[in-house]
Design a protein around this motif. Structure first.
Motif, PDB file in Angstrom:
ATOM      1  N   ARG A 110       1.970   2.009  -3.531  1.00  9.36           N
ATOM      2  CA  ARG A 110       0.954   2.295  -4.216  1.00  9.36           C
ATOM      3  C   ARG A 110       0.579   3.825  -4.006  1.00  9.36           C
ATOM      4  O   ARG A 110       0.223   4.489  -4.797  1.00  9.36           O
ATOM      5  CB  ARG A 110      -0.262   1.471  -4.336  1.00  9.36           C
ATOM      6  CG  ARG A 110      -0.272   0.022  -4.764  1.00  9.36           C
ATOM      7  CD  ARG A 110      -1.500  -0.686  -4.945  1.00  9.36           C
ATOM      8  NE  ARG A 110      -1.903  -1.275  -3.688  1.00  9.36           N
ATOM      9  CZ  ARG A 110      -1.355  -2.434  -3.271  1.00  9.36           C
ATOM     10  NH1 ARG A 110      -0.676  -3.050  -3.943  1.00  9.36           N
ATOM     11  NH2 ARG A 110      -1.815  -2.839  -1.834  1.00  9.36           N
ATOM     12  N   LYS A 136      -7.057   1.999   6.010  1.00  5.17           N
ATOM     13  CA  LYS A 136      -8.067   0.784   6.370  1.00  5.17           C
ATOM     14  C   LYS A 136      -7.340  -0.633   6.312  1.00  5.17           C
ATOM     15  O   LYS A 136      -7.526  -1.423   7.083  1.00  5.17           O
ATOM     16  CB  LYS A 136      -9.234   0.812   5.443  1.00  5.17           C
ATOM     17  CG  LYS A 136     -10.266   1.893   5.738  1.00  5.17           C
ATOM     18  CD  LYS A 136     -11.562   1.720   4.809  1.00  5.17           C
ATOM     19  CE  LYS A 136     -12.328   3.000   4.897  1.00  5.17           C
ATOM     20  NZ  LYS A 136     -13.446   3.105   3.856  1.00  5.17           N
ATOM     21  N   ALA A 137      -6.581  -0.836   5.344  1.00  3.50           N
ATOM     22  CA  ALA A 137      -6.177  -2.028   4.852  1.00  3.50           C
ATOM     23  C   ALA A 137      -5.082  -2.372   6.107  1.00  3.50           C
ATOM     24  O   ALA A 137      -4.900  -3.373   6.497  1.00  3.50           O
ATOM     25  CB  ALA A 137      -5.199  -2.136   3.816  1.00  3.50           C
ATOM     26  N   LYS A 144      -6.555  -3.145   9.617  1.00  2.00           N
ATOM     27  CA  LYS A 144      -7.069  -4.555   9.599  1.00  2.00           C
ATOM     28  C   LYS A 144      -6.112  -5.534   9.762  1.00  2.00           C
ATOM     29  O   LYS A 144      -6.156  -6.554  10.468  1.00  2.00           O
ATOM     30  CB  LYS A 144      -7.753  -4.837   8.221  1.00  2.00           C
ATOM     31  CG  LYS A 144      -9.142  -4.274   8.033  1.00  2.00           C
ATOM     32  CD  LYS A 144      -9.609  -4.770   6.729  1.00  2.00           C
ATOM     33  CE  LYS A 144     -11.098  -4.210   6.724  1.00  2.00           C
ATOM     34  NZ  LYS A 144     -11.807  -4.244   5.295  1.00  2.00           N
ATOM     35  N   GLU A 180       0.967  -1.171   0.055  1.00  2.00           N
ATOM     36  CA  GLU A 180      -0.056  -0.033   0.140  1.00  2.00           C
ATOM     37  C   GLU A 180       0.818   1.360   0.040  1.00  2.00           C
ATOM     38  O   GLU A 180       0.487   2.368  -0.447  1.00  2.00           O
ATOM     39  CB  GLU A 180      -0.979  -0.109   1.082  1.00  2.00           C
ATOM     40  CG  GLU A 180      -2.033  -0.943   1.210  1.00  2.00           C
ATOM     41  CD  GLU A 180      -1.562  -2.345   1.574  1.00  2.00           C
ATOM     42  OE1 GLU A 180      -2.322  -3.160   1.843  1.00  2.00           O
ATOM     43  OE2 GLU A 180      -0.411  -2.416   2.168  1.00  2.00           O
ATOM     44  N   LYS A 216      -2.614   4.192  13.066  1.00  2.00           N
ATOM     45  CA  LYS A 216      -3.298   5.446  12.417  1.00  2.00           C
ATOM     46  C   LYS A 216      -2.701   6.824  12.842  1.00  2.00           C
ATOM     47  O   LYS A 216      -2.266   7.744  12.190  1.00  2.00           O
ATOM     48  CB  LYS A 216      -4.766   5.445  12.974  1.00  2.00           C
ATOM     49  CG  LYS A 216      -5.664   6.515  12.758  1.00  2.00           C
ATOM     50  CD  LYS A 216      -7.015   6.272  13.189  1.00  2.00           C
ATOM     51  CE  LYS A 216      -7.980   7.317  12.712  1.00  2.00           C
ATOM     52  NZ  LYS A 216      -7.556   8.718  13.208  1.00  2.00           N
ATOM     53  N   MET A 262      -3.611   4.766  -4.985  1.00  2.00           N
ATOM     54  CA  MET A 262      -4.308   4.345  -3.646  1.00  2.00           C
ATOM     55  C   MET A 262      -4.631   5.601  -2.858  1.00  2.00           C
ATOM     56  O   MET A 262      -3.607   6.279  -2.856  1.00  2.00           O
ATOM     57  CB  MET A 262      -3.660   3.231  -2.937  1.00  2.00           C
ATOM     58  CG  MET A 262      -4.606   2.726  -1.913  1.00  2.00           C
ATOM     59  SD  MET A 262      -3.592   1.114  -1.387  1.00  2.00           S
ATOM     60  CE  MET A 262      -5.185   0.159  -0.557  1.00  2.00           C
ATOM     61  N   SER A 263      -5.816   5.673  -2.505  1.00  2.00           N
ATOM     62  CA  SER A 263      -5.940   6.841  -1.632  1.00  2.00           C
ATOM     63  C   SER A 263      -5.349   6.484  -0.282  1.00  2.00           C
ATOM     64  O   SER A 263      -5.307   5.338   0.396  1.00  2.00           O
ATOM     65  CB  SER A 263      -7.556   7.092  -1.166  1.00  2.00           C
ATOM     66  OG  SER A 263      -8.301   6.025  -0.683  1.00  2.00           O
ATOM     67  N   GLU A 264      -5.311   7.517   0.636  1.00  2.00           N
ATOM     68  CA  GLU A 264      -4.959   7.330   2.053  1.00  2.00           C
ATOM     69  C   GLU A 264      -5.839   6.662   2.872  1.00  2.00           C
ATOM     70  O   GLU A 264      -5.552   5.829   3.965  1.00  2.00           O
ATOM     71  CB  GLU A 264      -4.448   8.682   2.611  1.00  2.00           C
ATOM     72  CG  GLU A 264      -3.304   9.447   2.118  1.00  2.00           C
ATOM     73  CD  GLU A 264      -2.683  10.560   2.891  1.00  2.00           C
ATOM     74  OE1 GLU A 264      -3.344  10.982   3.953  1.00  2.00           O
ATOM     75  OE2 GLU A 264      -1.616  11.105   2.495  1.00  2.00           O
ATOM     76  N   GLU A 265      -7.085   7.037   2.765  1.00  2.00           N
ATOM     77  CA  GLU A 265      -8.091   6.205   3.460  1.00  2.00           C
ATOM     78  C   GLU A 265      -7.989   4.694   3.081  1.00  2.00           C
ATOM     79  O   GLU A 265      -8.280   3.957   4.132  1.00  2.00           O
ATOM     80  CB  GLU A 265      -9.612   6.900   3.119  1.00  2.00           C
ATOM     81  CG  GLU A 265      -9.759   8.369   3.432  1.00  2.00           C
ATOM     82  CD  GLU A 265      -8.942   9.475   2.402  1.00  2.00           C
ATOM     83  OE1 GLU A 265      -8.407   8.830   1.561  1.00  2.00           O
ATOM     84  OE2 GLU A 265      -8.883  10.455   2.881  1.00  2.00           O
ATOM     85  N   ASP A 266      -7.991   4.566   1.814  1.00  2.00           N
ATOM     86  CA  ASP A 266      -7.757   2.916   1.731  1.00  2.00           C
ATOM     87  C   ASP A 266      -6.758   2.196   2.103  1.00  2.00           C
ATOM     88  O   ASP A 266      -6.839   1.150   2.552  1.00  2.00           O
ATOM     89  CB  ASP A 266      -8.036   2.716   0.180  1.00  2.00           C
ATOM     90  CG  ASP A 266      -9.480   3.172  -0.354  1.00  2.00           C
ATOM     91  OD1 ASP A 266     -10.487   3.221   0.580  1.00  2.00           O
ATOM     92  OD2 ASP A 266      -9.602   3.146  -1.442  1.00  2.00           O
ATOM     93  N   ALA A 267      -5.709   2.939   2.242  1.00  2.00           N
ATOM     94  CA  ALA A 267      -4.370   2.259   2.874  1.00  2.00           C
ATOM     95  C   ALA A 267      -4.677   2.031   4.256  1.00  2.00           C
ATOM     96  O   ALA A 267      -4.071   0.893   4.879  1.00  2.00           O
ATOM     97  CB  ALA A 267      -3.339   3.156   2.104  1.00  2.00           C
TER      98      ALA A 267
END
Length: 222
Positions: free
Chosen positions: A64, A77-78, A81, A61, A93, A70-75
């Protein structure tokens, strides 16, 4: 320690920084960026520091993000998790939201060298593998930012060093000729990538102004 009944092993650790510099008789192109260090601003637990470095900073991520794919938000979240606990996820975070405040370290003496090069009539450009996070703040974190003629962040152009295409797009974007440029970078693979695109270059062995000055002097005398 008292609040959480922890036995802390305090250590004074330092991680390397990344510096990239371009130079030539006619054109001078500089890049300076930071390596991940700021996890220690939030915790001294070595197991958490290692986990966050592996989960986030050494992840696909992260690459990417630098490539603008890739967006910061999606990265985020991954990464959260994949963390082993809610505590590590929150630490992850915090590190991500603030990494640019701790990682970008100015190197003493570099701004003075840039000023000298500028006064000699050289043009200065920045080319860096970096996410869009740095685009609005680069002048605040780079030494001698007032001497740059332009910046080129990988995420904005959807490519990364050492891909041939990033150098080609960089040259085209600023209307530069490869034969007029000399690329200095801390990574050998990035120098090799630049040479495939027609730029000459050299590896910066140490994150010090003296090492930069030595390369510039050798290049001028070549």
């Amino acid at each position: 320690e008292q609040d959480y009944d922890l036995e802390v092993d305090w250590q004074d650790l330092r991680f390397e920084e990344v510096k990239h510099i371009f130079s030539h008789r006619k054109w001078h192109i500089q890049i300076i960026a930071g390596r991940v260090t700021e996890t220690q601003e939030y915790t001294d637990r070595e197991d958490w520091i290692k986990e966050i470095k592996d989960v986030m900073f050494y992840s696909g991520e992260w690459i990417r993000l630098d490539a603008g794919l890739m967006s910061e938000e999606d990265a985020l979240k991954a990464w959260m998790k994949r963390c082993s606990s809610p505590q590590v996820a929150e630490l992850c975070k915090s590190c991500f939201e603030n990494w640019d405040k701790f990682n970008m370290k100015k190197i003493p003496g570099v701004a003075e060298i840039l000023k000298e090069e500028k006064e000699q009539g050289r043009k200065l450009y920045l080319l860096s593998n970096a996410s869009m996070r740095l685009v609005p703040i680069w002048r605040e974190v780079l030494p001698g930012s007032e001497y740059f003629d332009g910046i080129f962040y990988s995420a904005a152009f959807h490519c990364m060093k050492p891909q041939d295409i990033i150098y080609e797009r960089f040259l085209k974007h600023f209307s530069l000729e490869a034969k007029d440029c000399f690329f200095i970078d801390d990574l050998t693979e990035n120098i090799e990538g630049a040479k495939k695109a027609g730029l000459d270059g050299a590896v910066l062995p140490l994150p010090e102004a003296s090492a930069l000055r030595k390369i510039l002097e050798e290049e001028k005398n070549a």
